[in-house]
Structures are given as structure tokens and as C-alpha cells.
Scaffold this motif. Structure first.
Motif, PDB file in Angstrom:
ATOM      1  N   GLY A 237     -35.017  -1.497  42.356  1.00 53.59           N
ATOM      2  CA  GLY A 237     -36.389  -1.343  41.909  1.00 53.59           C
ATOM      3  C   GLY A 237     -37.005  -2.682  41.540  1.00 53.59           C
ATOM      4  N   PRO A 238     -38.333  -2.753  41.466  1.00 45.65           N
ATOM      5  CA  PRO A 238     -39.003  -4.044  41.309  1.00 45.65           C
ATOM      6  C   PRO A 238     -38.978  -4.625  39.903  1.00 45.65           C
ATOM      7  CG  PRO A 238     -40.628  -2.294  41.425  1.00 45.65           C
ATOM      8  CD  PRO A 238     -39.291  -1.648  41.676  1.00 45.65           C
ATOM      9  N   THR A 239     -38.922  -3.765  38.885  1.00 47.44           N
ATOM     10  CA  THR A 239     -39.091  -4.245  37.511  1.00 47.44           C
ATOM     11  C   THR A 239     -38.139  -3.516  36.574  1.00 47.44           C
ATOM     12  OG1 THR A 239     -41.444  -4.593  37.966  1.00 47.44           O
ATOM     13  CG2 THR A 239     -40.763  -4.644  35.660  1.00 47.44           C
ATOM     14  N   ALA A 240     -37.511  -4.255  35.673  1.00 50.67           N
ATOM     15  CA  ALA A 240     -36.649  -3.629  34.667  1.00 50.67           C
ATOM     16  C   ALA A 240     -37.493  -2.825  33.683  1.00 50.67           C
ATOM     17  CB  ALA A 240     -35.841  -4.683  33.934  1.00 50.67           C
ATOM     18  N   VAL A 241     -37.086  -1.590  33.437  1.00 54.16           N
ATOM     19  CA  VAL A 241     -37.787  -0.705  32.505  1.00 54.16           C
ATOM     20  C   VAL A 241     -36.777  -0.242  31.454  1.00 54.16           C
ATOM     21  CG1 VAL A 241     -39.081   1.450  32.251  1.00 54.16           C
ATOM     22  CG2 VAL A 241     -39.340   0.082  34.340  1.00 54.16           C
ATOM     23  N   SER A 242     -37.076  -0.439  30.191  1.00 56.80           N
ATOM     24  CA  SER A 242     -36.163   0.004  29.140  1.00 56.80           C
ATOM     25  C   SER A 242     -36.312   1.509  28.917  1.00 56.80           C
ATOM     26  CB  SER A 242     -36.431  -0.743  27.829  1.00 56.80           C
ATOM     27  OG  SER A 242     -37.637  -0.295  27.235  1.00 56.80           O
ATOM     28  N   ILE A 243     -35.278   2.085  28.319  1.00 56.81           N
ATOM     29  CA  ILE A 243     -35.328   3.514  28.007  1.00 56.81           C
ATOM     30  C   ILE A 243     -36.493   3.793  27.054  1.00 56.81           C
ATOM     31  CG2 ILE A 243     -34.043   5.467  27.080  1.00 56.81           C
ATOM     32  CD1 ILE A 243     -32.953   4.290  29.703  1.00 56.81           C
ATOM     33  N   ARG A 244     -36.725   2.876  26.127  1.00 57.67           N
ATOM     34  CA  ARG A 244     -37.864   3.059  25.216  1.00 57.67           C
ATOM     35  C   ARG A 244     -39.183   3.015  25.985  1.00 57.67           C
ATOM     36  NH1 ARG A 244     -39.269   4.108  19.715  1.00 57.67           N
ATOM     37  NH2 ARG A 244     -41.531   4.251  19.946  1.00 57.67           N
ATOM     38  N   GLN A 245     -39.287   2.151  26.999  1.00 53.57           N
ATOM     39  CA  GLN A 245     -40.510   2.101  27.803  1.00 53.57           C
ATOM     40  C   GLN A 245     -40.726   3.397  28.579  1.00 53.57           C
ATOM     41  OE1 GLN A 245     -39.428  -1.695  29.715  1.00 53.57           O
ATOM     42  NE2 GLN A 245     -41.454  -2.456  29.165  1.00 53.57           N
ATOM     43  N   ILE A 246     -39.631   4.038  29.004  1.00 47.42           N
ATOM     44  CA  ILE A 246     -39.774   5.344  29.659  1.00 47.42           C
ATOM     45  C   ILE A 246     -40.419   6.328  28.687  1.00 47.42           C
ATOM     46  CG2 ILE A 246     -38.585   7.269  30.781  1.00 47.42           C
ATOM     47  CD1 ILE A 246     -36.332   5.330  31.459  1.00 47.42           C
ATOM     48  N   ALA A 247     -39.881   6.360  27.466  1.00 45.53           N
ATOM     49  CA  ALA A 247     -40.432   7.263  26.455  1.00 45.53           C
ATOM     50  C   ALA A 247     -41.900   6.952  26.189  1.00 45.53           C
ATOM     51  CB  ALA A 247     -39.616   7.164  25.169  1.00 45.53           C
ATOM     52  N   ASP A 248     -42.234   5.666  26.128  1.00 47.05           N
ATOM     53  CA  ASP A 248     -43.626   5.286  25.868  1.00 47.05           C
ATOM     54  C   ASP A 248     -44.533   5.676  27.037  1.00 47.05           C
ATOM     55  OD1 ASP A 248     -42.888   4.235  23.437  1.00 47.05           O
ATOM     56  OD2 ASP A 248     -42.761   2.158  24.156  1.00 47.05           O
ATOM     57  N   THR A 249     -44.012   5.562  28.261  1.00 46.77           N
ATOM     58  CA  THR A 249     -44.793   5.976  29.438  1.00 46.77           C
ATOM     59  C   THR A 249     -45.069   7.470  29.397  1.00 46.77           C
ATOM     60  OG1 THR A 249     -43.851   4.201  30.793  1.00 46.77           O
ATOM     61  CG2 THR A 249     -44.822   6.070  31.962  1.00 46.77           C
ATOM     62  N   VAL A 250     -44.037   8.257  29.077  1.00 48.06           N
ATOM     63  CA  VAL A 250     -44.214   9.709  28.968  1.00 48.06           C
ATOM     64  C   VAL A 250     -45.184  10.030  27.842  1.00 48.06           C
ATOM     65  CG1 VAL A 250     -43.031  11.882  28.442  1.00 48.06           C
ATOM     66  CG2 VAL A 250     -41.968  10.221  29.993  1.00 48.06           C
ATOM     67  N   ASP A 251     -45.109   9.287  26.748  1.00 45.73           N
ATOM     68  CA  ASP A 251     -46.031   9.495  25.633  1.00 45.73           C
ATOM     69  C   ASP A 251     -47.477   9.262  26.067  1.00 45.73           C
ATOM     70  OD1 ASP A 251     -46.728   9.916  22.848  1.00 45.73           O
ATOM     71  OD2 ASP A 251     -47.049   7.760  22.733  1.00 45.73           O
ATOM     72  N   ARG A 252     -47.722   8.206  26.848  1.00 45.78           N
ATOM     73  CA  ARG A 252     -49.077   7.929  27.315  1.00 45.78           C
ATOM     74  C   ARG A 252     -49.585   9.018  28.253  1.00 45.78           C
ATOM     75  NH1 ARG A 252     -47.020   2.672  27.828  1.00 45.78           N
ATOM     76  NH2 ARG A 252     -46.818   2.923  30.092  1.00 45.78           N
ATOM     77  N   LEU A 253     -48.688   9.561  29.080  1.00 48.82           N
ATOM     78  CA  LEU A 253     -49.108  10.565  30.060  1.00 48.82           C
ATOM     79  C   LEU A 253     -49.207  11.964  29.466  1.00 48.82           C
ATOM     80  CD1 LEU A 253     -46.939   9.438  33.129  1.00 48.82           C
ATOM     81  CD2 LEU A 253     -49.416   9.174  32.879  1.00 48.82           C
ATOM     82  N   LEU A 254     -48.330  12.283  28.513  1.00 50.20           N
ATOM     83  CA  LEU A 254     -48.214  13.664  28.039  1.00 50.20           C
ATOM     84  C   LEU A 254     -48.248  13.797  26.519  1.00 50.20           C
ATOM     85  CD1 LEU A 254     -45.287  14.786  30.393  1.00 50.20           C
ATOM     86  CD2 LEU A 254     -47.711  15.322  30.673  1.00 50.20           C
ATOM     87  N   GLY A 255     -48.342  12.686  25.811  1.00 49.32           N
ATOM     88  CA  GLY A 255     -48.181  12.694  24.371  1.00 49.32           C
ATOM     89  C   GLY A 255     -49.310  13.351  23.606  1.00 49.32           C
ATOM     90  N   PRO A 256     -49.154  13.268  22.253  1.00 44.18           N
ATOM     91  CA  PRO A 256     -48.135  12.484  21.552  1.00 44.18           C
ATOM     92  C   PRO A 256     -46.763  13.164  21.532  1.00 44.18           C
ATOM     93  CG  PRO A 256     -49.515  13.629  19.964  1.00 44.18           C
ATOM     94  CD  PRO A 256     -50.105  13.914  21.324  1.00 44.18           C
ATOM     95  N   VAL A 257     -45.696  12.328  21.507  1.00 40.64           N
ATOM     96  CA  VAL A 257     -44.335  12.848  21.450  1.00 40.64           C
ATOM     97  C   VAL A 257     -43.611  12.219  20.268  1.00 40.64           C
ATOM     98  CG1 VAL A 257     -44.214  13.191  23.949  1.00 40.64           C
ATOM     99  CG2 VAL A 257     -43.410  11.046  22.962  1.00 40.64           C
ATOM    100  N   THR A 258     -42.559  12.897  19.813  1.00 37.96           N
ATOM    101  CA  THR A 258     -41.683  12.375  18.763  1.00 37.96           C
ATOM    102  C   THR A 258     -40.433  11.823  19.420  1.00 37.96           C
ATOM    103  OG1 THR A 258     -42.496  14.021  17.186  1.00 37.96           O
ATOM    104  CG2 THR A 258     -40.389  12.943  16.682  1.00 37.96           C
ATOM    105  N   ILE A 259     -39.966  10.649  18.971  1.00 38.89           N
ATOM    106  CA  ILE A 259     -38.793  10.002  19.562  1.00 38.89           C
ATOM    107  C   ILE A 259     -37.680   9.949  18.529  1.00 38.89           C
ATOM    108  CG2 ILE A 259     -37.898   7.871  20.579  1.00 38.89           C
ATOM    109  CD1 ILE A 259     -40.743   7.329  21.614  1.00 38.89           C
ATOM    110  N   GLU A 260     -36.480  10.416  18.937  1.00 36.74           N
ATOM    111  CA  GLU A 260     -35.304  10.385  18.069  1.00 36.74           C
ATOM    112  C   GLU A 260     -34.190   9.624  18.767  1.00 36.74           C
ATOM    113  OE1 GLU A 260     -34.333  14.445  17.348  1.00 36.74           O
ATOM    114  OE2 GLU A 260     -36.071  14.814  16.033  1.00 36.74           O
ATOM    115  N   HIS A 261     -33.337   8.937  17.986  1.00 38.97           N
ATOM    116  CA  HIS A 261     -32.228   8.153  18.535  1.00 38.97           C
ATOM    117  C   HIS A 261     -30.896   8.823  18.182  1.00 38.97           C
ATOM    118  CE1 HIS A 261     -34.452   4.469  19.783  1.00 38.97           C
ATOM    119  NE2 HIS A 261     -35.317   4.933  18.894  1.00 38.97           N
TER     120      HIS A 261
END
Length: 322
Positions: A237-261
Motif C-alpha cells: 500500500g502507498p501510505t502507512a496507516v496506524s490502527i488509531r488512524q483507522i479508528a479516527d477515519t471511521v469516526d469521521r465517516l460514521l462517528g462519533p465513536v468511543t475508543i477503548e484499548h
């Protein structure tokens, strides 16, 4: 060209079939299911461990794309004997069937996970690893990696012993429509749609170079080029994406969401900087879809599965004559 695709009804395989059909090829799907079968492709229910049936099915084909495998690392760890049978014995069976049927080439689906066993670390300038980096078998780690390294070794052995041509495609981390529910992008999207918390294993700084599945499928059409013969390509793939960035992307598209570790999972993929320059130079391939656009397309597809379009209304009955 008549081509065969093992695992052609799976997540990646079905997209590969779609692209090959669109490119005008005569496609034979070899799979024990018909879940995502392209209606324009021929279908044979053949197990990749059944050498006589596989040889007969491949008769008349020119190239076989071998994608059938156990790809879920959790299932591989839970059932290592079956994983070896499917991923290693299955590859040997496909190679032998292709030899007996007289195919010109076998295209093997491998993975960038094999770079976890790279013997050479990137240089002090942060350089990328390419397809020729040596592998240290003592660093193979997860059984899934070992099975893919073994499959690649079999391909090279068939070239040396029998003169059988090959292409190896090392997939980046794929995502998109039809992916398994267990994959991280799918899990995060489903959680957001259910209004559940998104759970991240570890601190979320782990990165992946995700590649959108339709971009990945395009590479298979390019791989039929003579320039791909006896070559290995990293389809990163062209760009490294962190797991947190995935969550943030989903939040922008479908949020707001709660994130737990939660605690990090064992034997997770450790990313390396991997070059896809060879695929661009020899095949003219590079991924075109941004991560946000790819996730958005997956969301649209997922919603369509949950809420399929209503069937057309039946025709109105004829009005009685006067």
C-alpha cells in the motif's frame, strides 16, 4: 487468454476474477464455494488438495492464479496441521497439476508478512526492503509466515527442477468490500454502525500499509505480462496507516465513536518499510485509492448488504375490459 483462479470466490480472489473478466479473459474459478462467484466466469468445485480433479480442471488453461489458502492468522495458529496442508500441500498440488496440465505459468499469492523474516534491516537512511532481501528462517515467527515462505520455496523449486514459470505476488494488507468480519477495518466499521466502542489492541501506534482490494486485483491483470515471468513483486500500500488512524477515519465517516484499548495480541505483524517500486517499474502498477476513499467504499458496500435494494414491484394486473 484462459486463466484459472483457485479461491476465486473469496475476498481477494473474487475481485481478481472480476478484474480478469473485465479485461476480457476466459476465467475458470476453482473453489469449493460460490459465495462471490462472478456469473461471467466458469465454476468448478475442486479442492486444491485433489490432484486428479485439479489437473483435469486446469486442462486447456494457460495460467493459474493460486489464491486458495488459510489466511486468517488466528485460525492458522488454532489449527496448524490444517494450515500446513492447505497453504503448503495445496501449493504443491497446484504446481504439480499445472505441470501435468501443461500450463505456461503459476501465479502465487504470497504476503508482505514474509518481510518479517528479512535478514537485512533497513539502512541508517531508513531505506526500504525490496524483493531480493535475504530471509532468515530463524525469524519466520508466525506459522502463517512459515507457510507462505515454504510456498514461495516450492515455486522456485518447480522452476529449477521442471522449468515451470512463475510469478509471486506479495500482497500488502488488503481491505475493502467482501473482506472478512475479523479484519480490523471491518471490525471498526461494524462497531461504529452498531454504536459500540471501537477496541484497539495495544497503544494503536502499530501501522499497516493497507492496499485497497480492487487496486490489488488490478495487479493480477498486469501480472499476465511477459515482464512478470519468474519475478516476485511486493504489492504494498502507498501510505502507512496506524490502527488509531483507522479508528479516527471511521469516526469521521460514521462517528462519533468511543475508543477503548486492550492488551496487544501475540505474534502480530511487525511492519517493515517495503518498496513497491518493482511492480511500478515492470508492471506499471501502483495503488490508486486513498485509505479514506477505500473505507468509504467499504461502508457503502456493507450498508448495501444489510439493506439490499427492494425487488422491483410486480407488474400491475391487467384491467378488466369494459
Amino acid at each position: 487468454m484462459r486463466v484459472a483462479v483457485t479461491g476465486g470466490c473469496g475476498f481477494i480472489g473474487s475481485h481478481v476474477v472480476d478484474r480478469l473478466v473485465t479485461a476480457g479473459h476466459d476465467v475458470l474459478v476453482l473453489d469449493t464455494t460460490d459465495q462471490y462467484l462472478n456469473p461471467a466466469a466458469e465454476h468448478a468445485r475442486v479442492d486444491v488438495l485433489d490432484l486428479p480433479a485439479l489437473t483435469a480442471a486446469l486442462n486447456g488453461a494457460e495460467v493459474v492464479f493460486h489464491l486458495a489458502a488459510m489466511a486468517d492468522v488466528e485460525k492458522v495458529a488454532a489449527d496448524p496441521v490444517r494450515a500446513v496442508r492447505v497453504n503448503i500441500d495445496g501449493t504443491a498440488t497446484v504446481l504439480e497439476a499445472a505441470r501435468l496440465a501443461g500450463l505456461s505459468r503459476t501465479v502465487l499469492a504470497s504476503t508482505v508478512w514474509v518481510y518479517g523474516a528479512a535478514q537485512t534491516e533497513p539502512g541508517p537512511d531508513g531505506g526500504e526492503l525490496d524483493e531480493h532481501v535475504p530471509v532468515d528462517l530463524e525469524r519466520s515467527g508466525h506459522l502463517y509466515v512459515a507457510s507462505k515462505l515454504a510456498a514461495e520455496m516450492l515455486v522456485h523449486s518447480y522452476r529449477e527442477l521442471y522449468g515451470r514459470h512463475f510469478t509471486i505476488l506479495r500482497y500488502g494488507i488488503p481491505y475493502g468490500p467482501r473482506m472478512r468480519d475479523e479484519l480490523v477495518v471491518a471490525r471498526f466499521v461494524k462497531a461504529a454502525l452498531r454504536h459500540d466502542p471501537i477496541t484497539i489492541a495495544g497503544d494503536g501506534r502499530q501501522t499497516r500499509n493497507f492496499v485497497y482490494v480492487e487496486d490489488l486485483a488490478d495487479a493480477h491483470v498486469h501480472a499476465l505480462s511477459p515482464d512478470a515471468q519468474d519475478e516476485t513483486f511486493a504489492l504494498e500500500g502507498p501510505t502507512a496507516v496506524s490502527i488509531r488512524q483507522i479508528a479516527d477515519t471511521v469516526d469521521r465517516l460514521l462517528g462519533p465513536v468511543t475508543i477503548e484499548h486492550i492488551e496487544a495480541r501475540p505474534a502480530d505483524y511487525t511492519p517493515r518499510r517495503i518498496s513497491a517500486a518493482r511492480a511500478k517499474r515492470l508492471l506499471g502498477w501502483s495503488p490508486q485509492t486513498s485509505f479514506t476513499d477505500g473505507v468509504s467504499r467499504y461502508v457503502d458496500w456493507h450498508r448495501a448488504q444489510d439493506d439490499p435494494p427492494a425487488p422491483p414491484a410486480p407488474p400491475a394486473p391487467p384491467r378488466p375490459g369494459r
